[in-house]
Design a protein around this motif. Structure first.
Motif, PDB file in Angstrom:
ATOM      1  N   VAL A  63       0.865  -1.184   0.000  1.00 38.10           N
ATOM      2  CA  VAL A  63       0.000   0.000   0.000  1.00 38.10           C
ATOM      3  C   VAL A  63       0.906   1.240   0.000  1.00 38.10           C
ATOM      4  O   VAL A  63       2.075   1.158   0.409  1.00 38.10           O
ATOM      5  CB  VAL A  63      -0.976   0.020   1.206  1.00 38.10           C
ATOM      6  CG1 VAL A  63      -1.888  -1.194   1.181  1.00 38.10           C
ATOM      7  CG2 VAL A  63      -0.234   0.111   2.540  1.00 38.10           C
ATOM      8  N   PRO A  64       0.391   2.397  -0.460  1.00 36.41           N
ATOM      9  CA  PRO A  64       1.235   3.599  -0.529  1.00 36.41           C
ATOM     10  C   PRO A  64       1.673   4.099   0.848  1.00 36.41           C
ATOM     11  O   PRO A  64       0.944   3.931   1.825  1.00 36.41           O
ATOM     12  CB  PRO A  64       0.319   4.638  -1.197  1.00 36.41           C
ATOM     13  CG  PRO A  64      -0.794   3.873  -1.819  1.00 36.41           C
ATOM     14  CD  PRO A  64      -0.960   2.635  -1.007  1.00 36.41           C
ATOM     15  N   GLY A  66       5.579   6.064   2.633  1.00 36.60           N
ATOM     16  CA  GLY A  66       6.962   5.796   3.036  1.00 36.60           C
ATOM     17  C   GLY A  66       7.726   7.056   3.354  1.00 36.60           C
ATOM     18  O   GLY A  66       7.156   8.075   3.640  1.00 36.60           O
TER      19      GLY A  66
ATOM     20  N   ASP B 180       7.863   5.451  -1.296  1.00 41.05           N
ATOM     21  CA  ASP B 180       6.512   5.875  -0.949  1.00 41.05           C
ATOM     22  C   ASP B 180       5.498   5.154  -1.848  1.00 41.05           C
ATOM     23  O   ASP B 180       4.446   4.710  -1.400  1.00 41.05           O
ATOM     24  CB  ASP B 180       6.455   7.405  -1.165  1.00 41.05           C
ATOM     25  CG  ASP B 180       5.131   8.002  -0.751  1.00 41.05           C
ATOM     26  OD1 ASP B 180       4.633   7.641   0.323  1.00 41.05           O
ATOM     27  OD2 ASP B 180       4.597   8.831  -1.507  1.00 41.05           O
ATOM     28  N   PRO B 182       3.750   2.385  -4.136  1.00 41.87           N
ATOM     29  CA  PRO B 182       3.647   0.915  -4.023  1.00 41.87           C
ATOM     30  C   PRO B 182       4.194   0.167  -5.238  1.00 41.87           C
ATOM     31  O   PRO B 182       4.695  -0.953  -5.093  1.00 41.87           O
ATOM     32  CB  PRO B 182       2.156   0.669  -3.848  1.00 41.87           C
ATOM     33  CG  PRO B 182       1.475   1.901  -4.322  1.00 41.87           C
ATOM     34  CD  PRO B 182       2.426   3.038  -4.132  1.00 41.87           C
ATOM     35  N   ALA B 202      11.359  -4.358   3.922  1.00 40.38           N
ATOM     36  CA  ALA B 202      10.446  -3.427   3.262  1.00 40.38           C
ATOM     37  C   ALA B 202       9.354  -2.981   4.237  1.00 40.38           C
ATOM     38  O   ALA B 202       9.228  -3.520   5.339  1.00 40.38           O
ATOM     39  CB  ALA B 202       9.830  -4.104   2.040  1.00 40.38           C
ATOM     40  N   VAL B 203       8.565  -1.997   3.783  1.00 36.07           N
ATOM     41  CA  VAL B 203       7.512  -1.428   4.646  1.00 36.07           C
ATOM     42  C   VAL B 203       6.221  -1.290   3.849  1.00 36.07           C
ATOM     43  O   VAL B 203       6.236  -0.882   2.684  1.00 36.07           O
ATOM     44  CB  VAL B 203       7.947  -0.042   5.185  1.00 36.07           C
ATOM     45  CG1 VAL B 203       6.798   0.641   5.938  1.00 36.07           C
ATOM     46  CG2 VAL B 203       9.163  -0.177   6.115  1.00 36.07           C
ATOM     47  N   SER B 204       5.091  -1.613   4.494  1.00 37.03           N
ATOM     48  CA  SER B 204       3.780  -1.395   3.890  1.00 37.03           C
ATOM     49  C   SER B 204       2.732  -1.225   4.978  1.00 37.03           C
ATOM     50  O   SER B 204       2.584  -2.089   5.845  1.00 37.03           O
ATOM     51  CB  SER B 204       3.411  -2.596   2.998  1.00 37.03           C
ATOM     52  OG  SER B 204       2.155  -2.397   2.385  1.00 37.03           O
ATOM     53  N   GLY B 205       2.038  -0.085   4.953  1.00 40.79           N
ATOM     54  CA  GLY B 205       0.953   0.134   5.916  1.00 40.79           C
ATOM     55  C   GLY B 205       1.381   0.920   7.136  1.00 40.79           C
ATOM     56  O   GLY B 205       1.429   0.382   8.248  1.00 40.79           O
ATOM     57  N   ILE B 206       1.680   2.224   6.936  1.00 40.21           N
ATOM     58  CA  ILE B 206       2.172   3.057   8.050  1.00 40.21           C
ATOM     59  C   ILE B 206       1.502   4.427   8.076  1.00 40.21           C
ATOM     60  O   ILE B 206       1.940   5.317   8.787  1.00 40.21           O
ATOM     61  CB  ILE B 206       3.703   3.262   7.956  1.00 40.21           C
ATOM     62  CG1 ILE B 206       4.091   3.779   6.566  1.00 40.21           C
ATOM     63  CG2 ILE B 206       4.444   1.989   8.300  1.00 40.21           C
ATOM     64  CD1 ILE B 206       5.488   4.346   6.501  1.00 40.21           C
ATOM     65  N   ARG B 218       7.214  -9.073   9.918  1.00 44.56           N
ATOM     66  CA  ARG B 218       7.058 -10.498   9.642  1.00 44.56           C
ATOM     67  C   ARG B 218       7.935 -10.890   8.453  1.00 44.56           C
ATOM     68  O   ARG B 218       8.480 -10.020   7.767  1.00 44.56           O
ATOM     69  CB  ARG B 218       5.587 -10.870   9.412  1.00 44.56           C
ATOM     70  CG  ARG B 218       4.931 -10.142   8.277  1.00 44.56           C
ATOM     71  CD  ARG B 218       3.409 -10.285   8.371  1.00 44.56           C
ATOM     72  NE  ARG B 218       2.779  -9.839   7.133  1.00 44.56           N
ATOM     73  CZ  ARG B 218       2.421 -10.667   6.149  1.00 44.56           C
ATOM     74  NH1 ARG B 218       2.619 -11.978   6.237  1.00 44.56           N
ATOM     75  NH2 ARG B 218       1.872 -10.189   5.048  1.00 44.56           N
ATOM     76  N   LEU B 226       8.900  -7.772   6.186  1.00 43.01           N
ATOM     77  CA  LEU B 226       7.918  -6.733   5.890  1.00 43.01           C
ATOM     78  C   LEU B 226       7.410  -6.115   7.182  1.00 43.01           C
ATOM     79  O   LEU B 226       6.896  -6.809   8.068  1.00 43.01           O
ATOM     80  CB  LEU B 226       6.757  -7.333   5.087  1.00 43.01           C
ATOM     81  CG  LEU B 226       5.708  -6.331   4.619  1.00 43.01           C
ATOM     82  CD1 LEU B 226       6.307  -5.293   3.682  1.00 43.01           C
ATOM     83  CD2 LEU B 226       4.556  -7.057   3.927  1.00 43.01           C
ATOM     84  N   GLY B 230       0.259  -3.504   7.023  1.00 42.94           N
ATOM     85  CA  GLY B 230      -0.149  -4.117   5.755  1.00 42.94           C
ATOM     86  C   GLY B 230      -1.335  -3.437   5.081  1.00 42.94           C
ATOM     87  O   GLY B 230      -1.593  -3.688   3.915  1.00 42.94           O
ATOM     88  N   VAL B 231      -2.068  -2.593   5.796  1.00 51.07           N
ATOM     89  CA  VAL B 231      -3.293  -2.030   5.216  1.00 51.07           C
ATOM     90  C   VAL B 231      -3.407  -0.503   5.272  1.00 51.07           C
ATOM     91  O   VAL B 231      -4.109   0.082   4.444  1.00 51.07           O
ATOM     92  CB  VAL B 231      -4.569  -2.632   5.869  1.00 51.07           C
ATOM     93  CG1 VAL B 231      -4.721  -4.103   5.520  1.00 51.07           C
ATOM     94  CG2 VAL B 231      -4.580  -2.439   7.383  1.00 51.07           C
ATOM     95  N   SER B 232      -2.757   0.165   6.217  1.00 51.73           N
ATOM     96  CA  SER B 232      -2.945   1.621   6.358  1.00 51.73           C
ATOM     97  C   SER B 232      -2.254   2.365   5.220  1.00 51.73           C
ATOM     98  O   SER B 232      -1.061   2.651   5.270  1.00 51.73           O
ATOM     99  CB  SER B 232      -2.406   2.117   7.708  1.00 51.73           C
ATOM    100  OG  SER B 232      -3.165   1.559   8.738  1.00 51.73           O
ATOM    101  N   ALA B 233      -3.030   2.671   4.172  1.00 56.65           N
ATOM    102  CA  ALA B 233      -2.490   3.294   2.968  1.00 56.65           C
ATOM    103  C   ALA B 233      -2.517   4.814   3.093  1.00 56.65           C
ATOM    104  O   ALA B 233      -3.480   5.379   3.624  1.00 56.65           O
ATOM    105  CB  ALA B 233      -3.324   2.866   1.761  1.00 56.65           C
ATOM    106  N   ALA B 234      -1.461   5.466   2.571  1.00 52.55           N
ATOM    107  CA  ALA B 234      -1.460   6.922   2.501  1.00 52.55           C
ATOM    108  C   ALA B 234      -2.452   7.333   1.422  1.00 52.55           C
ATOM    109  O   ALA B 234      -2.399   6.840   0.292  1.00 52.55           O
ATOM    110  CB  ALA B 234      -0.064   7.422   2.173  1.00 52.55           C
ATOM    111  N   LEU B 240       0.886  10.794   5.946  1.00 51.75           N
ATOM    112  CA  LEU B 240       2.059  10.187   6.591  1.00 51.75           C
ATOM    113  C   LEU B 240       2.584  11.171   7.627  1.00 51.75           C
ATOM    114  O   LEU B 240       2.750  12.350   7.332  1.00 51.75           O
ATOM    115  CB  LEU B 240       3.132   9.917   5.542  1.00 51.75           C
ATOM    116  CG  LEU B 240       2.723   8.887   4.500  1.00 51.75           C
ATOM    117  CD1 LEU B 240       3.620   8.983   3.276  1.00 51.75           C
ATOM    118  CD2 LEU B 240       2.763   7.486   5.093  1.00 51.75           C
TER     119      LEU B 240
END
Lengths: 66, 269
Positions: A63-64, A66, B180, B182, B202-206, B218, B226, B230-234, B240
């Protein structure tokens, strides 16, 4: 056809390619990383990679942010 | 043999922190014993490391390097000082991660970003007002050198894509995905796993400000770590912000340190 997707058993009516599976699961192929039976599947091969009964997939969708 | 301010000193029977301080730096008011500050005197044994610091004193250039690493647990500096970490993107995640790795004295960093510092970056990215308009890689290199001048920082001021990842990051022992976008995250992780065969963190969902305690690390695939929920999308209405971006970046730093140490030492975690 039975597949294990992210540890969960799933049944599909007809044979699928990786590309078709992503459509079926409503996933965006530009945002995923896929492992098929513990090998990374290159984005360019999603259409040509056919899945077989018993295959095991791990699919991560980013998801976007970073 | 023991180390006093990282110099070898012969161990003798009856040696204590107080006798060493009197001999080596009688005006010191901070004693760091095996990576931990102590007040009370105690006997010193072979293999120990002791640093004496005078509060507020600017050390000589020769001493600086040793004093920067004096709070690391023994063996951590040796395990990271000649290792290389590749950081793809020095925005919110990458800028905080690069600073954490510089404070850890990871010897070589490869930082890649095509972008310049903008005012809207300052809510979470580790830059300063006077750096607005600078290329992020130049601004970050300057900031890292102010923290730890003994690092080798390689900059890559171009857009990273499937065609140049291997060339730019082949020397890295561990890779960090800090983009930033995806699509860029996906291409970077896929290429690292398929071509470089090195661990990638890596990072996804912040995005957003809530539920920072839901951020986890995980390992969904071999060599792929990762971080995030996993779900909180910008997206519009859910931006952010410094807290969760900073937490995720430091979780990346922590995992990277663990990966670098796992292969080189039995030091306690």
């Amino acid at each position: 056809m039975n597949l294990t997707v992210n540890g969960e058993s799933r049944t599909f009516e007809q044979p699928l390619s990786v590309h078709q599976l992503l459509t079926e699961l409503s996933l965006n192929e530009k945002r995923v990383v896929i492992e098929l039976n513990e090998a990374i599947v290159d984005k360019d091969s999603y259409i040509d990679t056919s899945l077989s009964d018993g295959d095991c997939l791990e699919i991560i969708q980013f998801v976007p942010g970073g | 043999m023991i180390k006093v301010n990282e110099k070898d000193v012969a161990w003798v029977d009856g040696m204590t922190l107080a006798t060493l301080r009197a001999q080596h730096k009688p005006d010191a008011d901070i004693t760091v014993y095996n990576g931990f500050p102590v007040v009370d005197d105690c006997p010193v044994t072979r293999g120990d490391r002791v640093c004496f610091i005078r509060r507020g004193e600017m050390p000589s250039a020769a001493e600086m390097r040793q004093l920067i690493v004096s709070r690391h647990s023994p063996a951590v500096y040796e395990a990271v000082c000649d290792r290389t970490v590749g950081i793809a993107g020095v925005g919110g995640l990458g800028s905080a991660l690069a600073i954490a790795l510089a404070r850890l004295s990871v010897g070589r960093l490869i930082i890649a970003d095509f972008d310049v510092v903008e005012p809207s970056n300052l809510n979470r990215q580790q830059y300063f007002c006077e750096q607005i308009g600078m290329r992020k890689v130049d601004a970050m290199k300057a900031n890292l050198e102010r923290i730890n001048p003994y690092l080798d920082v390689t900059i890559v001021a171009e857009r990273i894509d499937a065609g140049n990842i291997t060339a730019h990051f082949a020397a890295a022992d561990v890779l960090a995905e800090c983009f930033d976008n995806p699509e860029s995250k996906s291409v970077f992780v896929e290429t690292c796993l398929a071509e470089l065969h090195k661990p990638v963190v890596a990072v996804s969902g912040i995005a957003g400000y809530a539920d920072a305690d839901k951020l986890v690390c995980r390992e969904p695939m071999r060599n792929f770590y990762l971080i995030g929920d996993g779900v909180s999308a910008a997206q519009p209405g859910c931006g952010l912000m410094a807290p969760k971006v900073g937490i995720a970046a430091h979780m990346q730093a922590s995992k990277i340190l663990e990966l670098l140490l796992d292969h080189s030492t039995g030091a306690p975690k």
